[in-house]
Design an enzyme around this catalytic site. Sequence first.
Site, PDB file in Angstrom:
ATOM      1  N   CYS A  56       0.098   3.761   2.790  1.00 28.58           N
ATOM      2  CA  CYS A  56       0.590   3.215   4.063  1.00 28.58           C
ATOM      3  C   CYS A  56       2.071   3.551   4.245  1.00 28.58           C
ATOM      4  O   CYS A  56       2.512   3.865   5.347  1.00 28.58           O
ATOM      5  CB  CYS A  56       0.395   1.698   4.115  1.00 28.58           C
TER       6      CYS A  56
ATOM      7  N   CYS B 169       0.826  -1.213   0.000  1.00 30.71           N
ATOM      8  CA  CYS B 169       0.000   0.000   0.000  1.00 30.71           C
ATOM      9  C   CYS B 169       0.862   1.265   0.000  1.00 30.71           C
ATOM     10  O   CYS B 169       1.567   1.538   0.966  1.00 30.71           O
ATOM     11  CB  CYS B 169      -0.911  -0.055   1.226  1.00 30.71           C
TER      12      CYS B 169
END
Length: 102
Positions: free
Chosen positions: A29, A26
């Site tokens: 993230c 991600c």
Amino acid sequence: MPKKSFSELINSPGMPVLVDFYADWCGPCKTMAPILEQVAAQHQGKLKIIKIDVDRNPAAAQQFRVQGIPTLILFHKGQPVWRQSGVVAAPQLAQAVQPFLG
């Protein structure tokens, strides 16, 4: 040392626990990681931050209805008190945790 359960982790005595639901693949993230490190350094000893990989721990993500990542959930005395999905700026994150710091 035995592995702690998720409920044991979020019921940390004396300090709030910020849970970062993330995945290695991600991009947002990865953007969030240094922000979390900064907030952790600012509140060392007053705030516990744990990271939960949603790919490795789908039950925890499902339990808290994590729809997108990153999702941050702040637990105080074992209860979720604040939640945000997506990247959160350090000042906004610090402001969210401030009322729960000892």
